[in-house]
Design a protein around this motif. Structure first.
Motif, PDB file in Angstrom:
ATOM      1  N   LEU A   1      -9.895 -56.073  14.134  1.00  0.00           N
ATOM      2  CA  LEU A   1     -11.327 -55.923  13.534  1.00  0.00           C
ATOM      3  C   LEU A   1     -11.504 -54.451  13.293  1.00  0.00           C
ATOM      4  N   ILE A   2     -11.299 -54.037  11.978  1.00  0.00           N
ATOM      5  CA  ILE A   2     -11.505 -52.721  11.504  1.00  0.00           C
ATOM      6  C   ILE A   2     -12.886 -52.419  11.360  1.00  0.00           C
ATOM      7  N   SER A   3     -13.643 -53.022  10.526  1.00  0.00           N
ATOM      8  CA  SER A   3     -14.981 -53.078  10.409  1.00  0.00           C
ATOM      9  C   SER A   3     -15.693 -54.415   9.993  1.00  0.00           C
ATOM     10  N   VAL A   4     -17.147 -54.486  10.408  1.00  0.00           N
ATOM     11  CA  VAL A   4     -17.954 -55.612  10.059  1.00  0.00           C
ATOM     12  C   VAL A   4     -19.113 -55.209   9.240  1.00  0.00           C
TER      13      VAL A   4
ATOM     14  N   PRO B   1     -11.889 -47.264  16.374  1.00  0.00           N
ATOM     15  CA  PRO B   1     -12.345 -46.052  16.940  1.00  0.00           C
ATOM     16  C   PRO B   1     -11.136 -45.009  16.237  1.00  0.00           C
ATOM     17  N   ARG B   2      -9.798 -45.742  15.921  1.00  0.00           N
ATOM     18  CA  ARG B   2      -8.740 -44.774  15.545  1.00  0.00           C
ATOM     19  C   ARG B   2      -8.106 -45.365  13.915  1.00  0.00           C
TER      20      ARG B   2
ATOM     21  N   HIS C   1      -9.508 -44.377  11.146  1.00  0.00           N
ATOM     22  CA  HIS C   1      -9.507 -43.214  10.291  1.00  0.00           C
ATOM     23  C   HIS C   1      -8.278 -42.467  10.285  1.00  0.00           C
ATOM     24  N   GLU C   2      -7.292 -42.607  11.401  1.00  0.00           N
ATOM     25  CA  GLU C   2      -6.125 -41.609  11.769  1.00  0.00           C
ATOM     26  C   GLU C   2      -5.062 -42.545  11.602  1.00  0.00           C
ATOM     27  N   ARG C   3      -4.941 -43.666  11.278  1.00  0.00           N
ATOM     28  CA  ARG C   3      -3.940 -44.599  11.294  1.00  0.00           C
ATOM     29  C   ARG C   3      -3.246 -44.914   9.683  1.00  0.00           C
ATOM     30  N   ALA C   4      -2.645 -44.374   9.103  1.00  0.00           N
ATOM     31  CA  ALA C   4      -1.842 -44.531   7.821  1.00  0.00           C
ATOM     32  C   ALA C   4      -1.517 -45.943   7.735  1.00  0.00           C
TER      33      ALA C   4
ATOM     34  N   LEU D   1     -15.033 -45.790   5.052  1.00  0.00           N
ATOM     35  CA  LEU D   1     -15.034 -45.846   6.443  1.00  0.00           C
ATOM     36  C   LEU D   1     -16.060 -44.786   7.021  1.00  0.00           C
ATOM     37  N   GLY D   2     -17.062 -45.093   7.733  1.00  0.00           N
ATOM     38  CA  GLY D   2     -17.630 -44.039   8.564  1.00  0.00           C
ATOM     39  C   GLY D   2     -18.270 -42.845   7.337  1.00  0.00           C
ATOM     40  N   GLY D   3     -18.715 -43.584   6.264  1.00  0.00           N
ATOM     41  CA  GLY D   3     -19.425 -42.722   5.073  1.00  0.00           C
ATOM     42  C   GLY D   3     -18.269 -41.955   4.223  1.00  0.00           C
ATOM     43  N   ARG D   4     -17.041 -42.197   4.579  1.00  0.00           N
ATOM     44  CA  ARG D   4     -16.081 -41.453   3.398  1.00  0.00           C
ATOM     45  C   ARG D   4     -15.086 -42.349   3.023  1.00  0.00           C
ATOM     46  N   SER D   5     -14.619 -41.934   1.582  1.00  0.00           N
ATOM     47  CA  SER D   5     -13.791 -42.957   0.949  1.00  0.00           C
ATOM     48  C   SER D   5     -12.468 -43.401   1.863  1.00  0.00           C
TER      49      SER D   5
END
Length: 165
Positions: A97-100, A115-116, A118-121, A136-140
């Motif tokens: 589950l990445i985001s809700v 939590p990870r 943003h660093e997982r291609a 994600l987290g305010g960034r595209s």
């Protein structure tokens, strides 16, 4: 709420497992299918020596609480023989589950956004293909991806998941 799920498999018939998991996730009206990314083959990141993964990202809509979404994801993992023996070890199916929606949680059992991610291609590449405007987290997601090594994430144009019915 918009729900983002990352699916991966590196044991057994990886493609059939992903298709079955996609169908199982959407076998009730509690989760509404929006989009699925193309299939990517990726080298494992961290953990023990193991085979390559097939990965996709699924976009959905749901009014379910995040904990209920996690329970559903884990139930699907279990149905496909997921065994949790070794951290970051090989698996028949992984459903993250990445985001809700805009939910932020620091609960150790369900941290949102993931939590990870943003660093997982292997999450961001398929995600941006399924949802080019994702944030994600305010960034595209596209911006987050620009700083990551993407060489180990390979498009598999010969594999296409069918939308769940």
């Amino acid at each position: 709420m918009k729900v983002v799920l990352a699916l991966g498999s590196n044991l057994g018939d990886r493609f059939d497992t992903l298709q079955g998991a996609l169908d199982s996730l959407f076998d009730s009206r509690e989760l509404e299918f929006v989009a699925v990314s193309p299939v990517y083959e990726t080298d494992p990141v961290g953990g023990p020596d193991q085979g390559a993964y097939l990965n996709v990202v699924v976009i959905a809509r749901s009014d379910l609480e995040p904990r209920m979404l996690l329970d559903r994801a884990q139930s699907v993992e279990n149905a496909f023989g997921r065994v949790r023996v070794e951290r970051w070890g090989a698996r028949t199916l992984d459903v993250d589950l990445i985001s809700v929606g805009n939910v932020v949680s620091d609960d150790p059992e369900l941290t949102l956004p993931h939590p990870r991610a943003h660093e997982r291609a292997f999450v961001l590449v398929p995600w941006v293909r399924a949802d080019p405007d994702a944030v994600l987290g305010g960034r595209s997601v596209a911006d987050l991806l620009s700083g990551l090594d993407q060489e180990y994430v390979r498009l598999r144009p010969d594999l296409t998941l069918q939308s769940p019915e």
